[in-house]
Design a protein around this motif. Sequence first.
Motif, mmCIF file in Angstrom:
data_model
loop_
_atom_site.group_PDB
_atom_site.id
_atom_site.type_symbol
_atom_site.label_atom_id
_atom_site.label_comp_id
_atom_site.label_asym_id
_atom_site.label_seq_id
_atom_site.Cartn_x
_atom_site.Cartn_y
_atom_site.Cartn_z
ATOM 1 N N LEU A 136 0.941 -1.293 0.009
ATOM 2 C CA LEU A 136 0.142 0.023 -0.052
ATOM 3 C C LEU A 136 0.887 1.614 -0.080
ATOM 4 N N ALA A 137 2.130 1.001 0.537
ATOM 5 C CA ALA A 137 2.882 2.127 0.758
ATOM 6 C C ALA A 137 3.635 2.741 -0.534
ATOM 7 N N ASP A 138 3.751 3.932 -0.540
ATOM 8 C CA ASP A 138 4.710 4.795 -1.796
ATOM 9 C C ASP A 138 5.995 4.555 -1.277
ATOM 10 N N VAL A 139 6.384 4.634 0.142
ATOM 11 C CA VAL A 139 7.590 4.446 0.408
ATOM 12 C C VAL A 139 7.760 3.783 1.699
ATOM 13 N N VAL A 140 8.636 2.860 1.951
ATOM 14 C CA VAL A 140 8.944 2.124 3.227
ATOM 15 C C VAL A 140 10.192 2.345 3.692
ATOM 16 N N LEU A 169 13.367 -6.440 -2.032
ATOM 17 C CA LEU A 169 12.784 -5.347 -1.310
ATOM 18 C C LEU A 169 11.799 -4.922 -2.460
ATOM 19 N N ARG A 170 12.034 -4.747 -3.689
ATOM 20 C CA ARG A 170 10.962 -4.350 -4.672
ATOM 21 C C ARG A 170 10.048 -5.246 -4.754
ATOM 22 N N ASP A 171 10.657 -6.469 -4.501
ATOM 23 C CA ASP A 171 9.292 -7.655 -4.813
ATOM 24 C C ASP A 171 8.171 -7.528 -3.974
ATOM 25 N N LEU A 172 8.470 -6.980 -2.737
ATOM 26 C CA LEU A 172 7.400 -6.889 -1.930
ATOM 27 C C LEU A 172 6.156 -6.018 -2.062
ATOM 28 N N GLY A 173 6.577 -5.045 -3.139
ATOM 29 C CA GLY A 173 5.356 -4.213 -3.728
ATOM 30 C C GLY A 173 5.204 -2.636 -3.521
ATOM 31 N N ALA A 174 6.060 -2.244 -2.573
ATOM 32 C CA ALA A 174 6.077 -0.857 -2.362
ATOM 33 C C ALA A 174 6.560 0.060 -3.623
ATOM 34 N N GLY A 175 5.909 1.200 -3.567
ATOM 35 C CA GLY A 175 6.625 1.929 -4.674
ATOM 36 C C GLY A 175 8.188 2.311 -4.637
ATOM 37 N N ALA A 176 8.740 2.459 -3.277
ATOM 38 C CA ALA A 176 10.017 2.517 -3.260
ATOM 39 C C ALA A 176 10.314 2.217 -1.578
ATOM 40 N N THR A 195 14.154 2.216 -5.968
ATOM 41 C CA THR A 195 12.835 2.634 -6.675
ATOM 42 C C THR A 195 12.521 1.451 -7.635
ATOM 43 N N ALA A 196 11.544 1.572 -8.517
ATOM 44 C CA ALA A 196 11.213 0.557 -9.445
ATOM 45 C C ALA A 196 12.142 0.447 -10.449
ATOM 46 N N GLY A 197 13.090 1.561 -10.797
ATOM 47 C CA GLY A 197 14.056 1.261 -11.789
ATOM 48 C C GLY A 197 15.411 1.642 -11.334
ATOM 49 N N ASP A 198 15.660 1.833 -10.202
ATOM 50 C CA ASP A 198 17.091 2.145 -9.935
ATOM 51 C C ASP A 198 17.362 2.127 -8.298
ATOM 52 N N ALA A 199 18.667 2.189 -8.023
ATOM 53 C CA ALA A 199 19.094 2.223 -6.490
ATOM 54 C C ALA A 199 20.148 3.278 -6.339
ATOM 55 N N GLY A 230 4.846 18.854 -1.704
ATOM 56 C CA GLY A 230 5.021 18.602 -3.077
ATOM 57 C C GLY A 230 6.481 18.347 -3.524
ATOM 58 N N ASP A 231 7.341 17.950 -2.749
ATOM 59 C CA ASP A 231 8.585 17.252 -3.247
ATOM 60 C C ASP A 231 8.477 15.995 -3.970
ATOM 61 N N ALA A 232 9.385 15.881 -4.776
ATOM 62 C CA ALA A 232 9.649 14.619 -5.651
ATOM 63 C C ALA A 232 10.096 13.667 -4.481
ATOM 64 N N LEU A 233 9.917 12.446 -4.528
ATOM 65 C CA LEU A 233 10.434 11.406 -3.724
ATOM 66 C C LEU A 233 11.947 11.646 -3.294
ATOM 67 N N PRO A 234 12.736 11.412 -4.265
ATOM 68 C CA PRO A 234 14.236 11.626 -4.121
ATOM 69 C C PRO A 234 14.515 12.995 -3.214
ATOM 70 N N ASP A 235 13.862 13.989 -3.662
ATOM 71 C CA ASP A 235 14.189 15.366 -3.055
ATOM 72 C C ASP A 235 13.438 15.283 -1.660
#
Length: 270
Positions: A136-140, A169-176, A195-199, A230-235
């Motif tokens: 359910l989470a966008d970031v854990v 950890l990606r396989d658990l399903g969180a956004g990041a 994240t889905a495409g990077d570390a 409103g920050d992007a996740l990495p920021d």
Amino acid sequence: MTQSRTIPNALTIAGSDPSGGAGIQADLKTFSALGVYGTSVITALTAQNTRGVSGVHPIPSGFIDTQLATLLDDVTIDAVKIGMVASRDVAETIRASLERCRPRWIVLDPVMVAKSGDVLVDDAGIAAVRDLLVPLADVVTPNLPEAAVLLDRLTPHSRTAMEALAAPLRDLGAGATLLKGGHLPGRECPDLLITAGDAIWLEGSRVDTANLHGTGCTLSSAIAARLAHGDALPDAVTTAKAWLEAALTASSRLDVGQGQGPVHHFHAWW
């Protein structure tokens, strides 16, 4: 004419800490320090101070549901931080409520392992967090022992071992996932944002202080606050990490208790 809302609202779903360094109290202080209006739903009452926890009184899941339903029926929430969840009933209640009224951002701090190394949640609670709340989470935001518990693996003790956890950890399903490296040896304190495409490695220096009470709660709620702005996740993660480092550095200005003290949430204001 209706005035547009300029200050975002955040919600913390967690237990209380009478000493004010962790849990609901730390989250609300963090929200306030970072310019976010804080709301809260309490999942457990605790008897604790800077030296430890002497008692926990869980709130029945039905009343947690009532708290959530009443709040979300009235207040628009921009970001949610979820703290310790000790039972499957509570995890199911939180998931159902947030699915009915989905905020833009959900940050999960899977509090399952004490700083002593003791596992705080039984197998059913661990499974509930992993199966119901992580997807359910966008970031854990697990630390290394918590990531090991989630994945049923040994705790990593190197950067290479941390990187090896990225795929599972990606396989658990969180956004990041923000895998926190504070348990690594040495003077550095690196975190790995998966994240889905990077570390991405986020570097940091270890602050020489014993005032570490509530650091995980504080970091996750700081991330939620920045996302609400409103920050992007990495920021959001980078800003929250730098802010926590400053709060740790300033913690010696506080004199709270005889054990492991809190960080200075209002270091930029007081």
